[in-house]
Design a protein around this motif. Sequence first.
Motif, mmCIF file in Angstrom:
data_model
loop_
_atom_site.group_PDB
_atom_site.id
_atom_site.type_symbol
_atom_site.label_atom_id
_atom_site.label_comp_id
_atom_site.label_asym_id
_atom_site.label_seq_id
_atom_site.Cartn_x
_atom_site.Cartn_y
_atom_site.Cartn_z
ATOM 1 N N GLU A 159 -12.174 3.718 9.389
ATOM 2 C CA GLU A 159 -11.210 3.169 10.336
ATOM 3 C C GLU A 159 -10.288 2.166 9.642
ATOM 4 O OE1 GLU A 159 -14.535 4.820 12.680
ATOM 5 O OE2 GLU A 159 -14.444 3.485 10.946
ATOM 6 N N GLN A 160 -10.861 1.272 8.840
ATOM 7 C CA GLN A 160 -10.052 0.284 8.131
ATOM 8 C C GLN A 160 -9.194 0.940 7.049
ATOM 9 O OE1 GLN A 160 -13.549 -2.063 7.120
ATOM 10 N NE2 GLN A 160 -12.622 -3.840 8.094
ATOM 11 N N PHE A 161 -9.774 1.882 6.325
ATOM 12 C CA PHE A 161 -9.049 2.482 5.210
ATOM 13 C C PHE A 161 -7.799 3.207 5.690
ATOM 14 C CE2 PHE A 161 -8.013 5.585 1.997
ATOM 15 C CZ PHE A 161 -8.175 4.877 0.823
ATOM 16 N N PHE A 162 -7.920 3.918 6.817
ATOM 17 C CA PHE A 162 -6.787 4.691 7.324
ATOM 18 C C PHE A 162 -6.011 3.943 8.406
ATOM 19 C CE2 PHE A 162 -9.499 8.132 5.582
ATOM 20 C CZ PHE A 162 -8.573 8.672 4.704
ATOM 21 N N ASP A 163 -6.267 2.630 8.540
ATOM 22 C CA ASP A 163 -5.546 1.803 9.505
ATOM 23 C C ASP A 163 -5.619 2.372 10.917
ATOM 24 O OD1 ASP A 163 -4.739 -0.077 7.562
ATOM 25 O OD2 ASP A 163 -3.069 1.207 6.963
ATOM 26 N N SER A 196 -6.047 15.861 5.767
ATOM 27 C CA SER A 196 -5.902 15.444 7.153
ATOM 28 C C SER A 196 -7.124 14.642 7.593
ATOM 29 C CB SER A 196 -5.753 16.675 8.052
ATOM 30 O OG SER A 196 -5.851 16.322 9.412
ATOM 31 N N ILE A 197 -6.888 13.650 8.454
ATOM 32 C CA ILE A 197 -8.013 12.938 9.059
ATOM 33 C C ILE A 197 -8.266 13.436 10.484
ATOM 34 C CG2 ILE A 197 -7.666 10.879 7.655
ATOM 35 C CD1 ILE A 197 -6.377 9.540 10.109
ATOM 36 N N ASP A 198 -7.484 14.435 10.904
ATOM 37 C CA ASP A 198 -7.617 15.001 12.252
ATOM 38 C C ASP A 198 -8.263 16.387 12.258
ATOM 39 O OD1 ASP A 198 -6.158 12.793 13.469
ATOM 40 O OD2 ASP A 198 -4.366 13.676 12.571
ATOM 41 N N LEU A 237 -12.278 17.264 4.576
ATOM 42 C CA LEU A 237 -13.321 16.380 4.051
ATOM 43 C C LEU A 237 -13.117 14.943 4.510
ATOM 44 C CD1 LEU A 237 -13.645 17.594 0.338
ATOM 45 C CD2 LEU A 237 -15.078 18.227 2.290
ATOM 46 N N TRP A 238 -11.904 14.610 4.930
ATOM 47 C CA TRP A 238 -11.593 13.242 5.335
ATOM 48 C C TRP A 238 -11.535 13.068 6.849
ATOM 49 C CZ3 TRP A 238 -7.076 11.348 1.669
ATOM 50 C CH2 TRP A 238 -7.547 11.332 0.348
ATOM 51 N N VAL A 239 -11.926 14.062 7.616
ATOM 52 C CA VAL A 239 -11.827 13.946 9.068
ATOM 53 C C VAL A 239 -12.555 12.681 9.532
ATOM 54 C CG1 VAL A 239 -13.886 15.387 9.498
ATOM 55 C CG2 VAL A 239 -12.131 15.130 11.274
ATOM 56 N N VAL A 240 -11.888 11.912 10.391
ATOM 57 C CA VAL A 240 -12.478 10.682 10.922
ATOM 58 C C VAL A 240 -12.964 10.972 12.341
ATOM 59 C CG1 VAL A 240 -12.148 8.261 11.495
ATOM 60 C CG2 VAL A 240 -10.957 9.261 9.519
ATOM 61 N N VAL A 241 -14.270 10.834 12.526
ATOM 62 C CA VAL A 241 -14.893 11.063 13.828
ATOM 63 C C VAL A 241 -15.507 9.745 14.272
ATOM 64 C CG1 VAL A 241 -16.569 12.442 15.107
ATOM 65 C CG2 VAL A 241 -15.460 13.405 13.085
ATOM 66 N N ASP A 242 -15.059 9.247 15.405
ATOM 67 C CA ASP A 242 -15.675 8.046 15.971
ATOM 68 C C ASP A 242 -15.553 8.111 17.482
ATOM 69 O OD1 ASP A 242 -13.075 7.119 16.635
ATOM 70 O OD2 ASP A 242 -12.928 5.895 14.830
ATOM 71 N N LYS A 243 -15.808 7.005 18.168
ATOM 72 C CA LYS A 243 -15.863 7.025 19.625
ATOM 73 C C LYS A 243 -14.492 7.209 20.272
ATOM 74 C CE LYS A 243 -20.183 4.509 19.916
ATOM 75 N NZ LYS A 243 -20.918 3.279 20.323
ATOM 76 N N LEU A 244 -13.435 7.057 19.502
ATOM 77 C CA LEU A 244 -12.086 7.314 19.990
ATOM 78 C C LEU A 244 -11.496 8.594 19.417
ATOM 79 C CD1 LEU A 244 -10.548 3.710 19.842
ATOM 80 C CD2 LEU A 244 -11.535 4.894 21.816
ATOM 81 N N ARG A 245 -12.239 9.234 18.518
ATOM 82 C CA ARG A 245 -11.701 10.403 17.821
ATOM 83 C C ARG A 245 -12.731 11.539 17.837
ATOM 84 N NH1 ARG A 245 -7.399 9.731 14.532
ATOM 85 N NH2 ARG A 245 -8.194 11.349 13.149
ATOM 86 N N PRO A 246 -12.814 12.277 18.947
ATOM 87 C CA PRO A 246 -13.752 13.410 19.006
ATOM 88 C C PRO A 246 -13.274 14.562 18.136
ATOM 89 C CG PRO A 246 -12.363 13.388 20.956
ATOM 90 C CD PRO A 246 -12.043 12.126 20.197
ATOM 91 N N LEU A 247 -14.194 15.425 17.789
ATOM 92 C CA LEU A 247 -13.817 16.651 17.089
ATOM 93 C C LEU A 247 -12.983 17.529 18.015
ATOM 94 C CD1 LEU A 247 -17.226 17.437 15.370
ATOM 95 C CD2 LEU A 247 -15.089 16.905 14.186
ATOM 96 N N PRO A 298 0.817 -1.215 0.000
ATOM 97 C CA PRO A 298 0.000 0.000 0.000
ATOM 98 C C PRO A 298 0.844 1.255 0.000
ATOM 99 C CG PRO A 298 0.097 -0.935 2.190
ATOM 100 C CD PRO A 298 0.815 -1.898 1.276
ATOM 101 N N VAL A 299 0.244 2.349 -0.447
ATOM 102 C CA VAL A 299 0.916 3.642 -0.419
ATOM 103 C C VAL A 299 1.123 4.061 1.026
ATOM 104 C CG1 VAL A 299 0.704 6.072 -1.056
ATOM 105 C CG2 VAL A 299 -0.095 4.303 -2.606
ATOM 106 N N ALA A 300 2.238 4.692 1.341
ATOM 107 C CA ALA A 300 2.489 5.140 2.706
ATOM 108 C C ALA A 300 1.484 6.199 3.109
ATOM 109 C CB ALA A 300 3.919 5.692 2.801
ATOM 110 N N GLU A 301 1.175 6.289 4.414
ATOM 111 C CA GLU A 301 0.186 7.238 4.883
ATOM 112 C C GLU A 301 0.722 8.041 6.049
ATOM 113 O OE1 GLU A 301 -2.716 5.510 7.914
ATOM 114 O OE2 GLU A 301 -2.431 3.917 6.460
ATOM 115 N N SER A 302 0.135 9.171 6.298
ATOM 116 C CA SER A 302 0.434 9.939 7.482
ATOM 117 C C SER A 302 -0.392 9.427 8.635
ATOM 118 C CB SER A 302 0.094 11.410 7.240
ATOM 119 O OG SER A 302 -1.273 11.524 6.942
ATOM 120 N N PRO A 303 0.950 9.832 9.704
ATOM 121 C CA PRO A 303 0.279 9.379 10.880
ATOM 122 C C PRO A 303 -1.182 10.025 11.003
ATOM 123 C CG PRO A 303 2.474 10.304 11.407
ATOM 124 C CD PRO A 303 2.269 10.266 9.919
#
Length: 261
Positions: free
Chosen positions: A248-252, A65-67, A72-82, A30-35
């Motif tokens: 979650e799976q896509f961004f590991d 950014s996912i943070d 547009l790619w921000v990941v929000v879930d139960k471990l990742r609040p805004l 896979p292509v390398a990703e940012s933390p």
Amino acid sequence: MIAVLIIGAVFAAVLAGSIFVFAPHPQEVPVAESPSPSNTPSPSTSPTPRPDAPLKLTFDRRQFSIDDPASLWVVVDKLRPLNPANYAAPDLIQTPVPFVNSPVLRKEAADQIVAMFAAYTAETGNKMQAQSAYRSYDVQVNVYNGWVAQLGQAGADLTSARPGYSEHQTGLAMDISAVPNTCALDQCFADTDQGKWLAANAYKWGFILRYPNGMTDITGYEFEPWHYRYVGISLATEMHTTGIQTLEQFFDLPAAPHYAN
């Protein structure tokens, strides 16, 4: 003797051909990703699992950014609040589509929802509508507390996000229902014409089904066939093509079935 030799040669060639056909392909790098919780049984069709082997992606996952809550790619879930918890996007607009509750979205997501709804109507002659879209932090406080009062905290956490943890607060998510309004916020929406069409086509306009069937242990939420999240056409298409169903799976990222506290 010659016949025996010929038959032996043919058998060896066939065997060699079989070995070639069934030889495993080299592993790709896979292509390398940012933390309303539902009493309706989930459809029997099982979701396509994520392949075990790493997948070769066609674009750089570091593009956004996912943070950052504005991404547009921000990941929000139960471990990742805004962050900040009361974030509100500056480009929220009214979205001119049929609705149950007047929908507000970020402009890019709103434009794509309008186009997607129009495409569905043009193709099928039917309509769908916005059930719910942007909700502010303060509105989510009331929504979540209402579910807690009805179901208790454990039940509420399966179907409603805590304030500051909601995708609706990003302005990139919409709950969609049918016209006429049947199976609204219910798992049977998956079996409606609108639900089936969205599952097959929403990626073309940049939307993903955010809480797929059978993925509660990863997303933290029950199957919600009505909840679509805008991530942009490139990412939605990549997820559709690779068969990866969750952000979650896509961004590991770690699975997020529960809140940290």
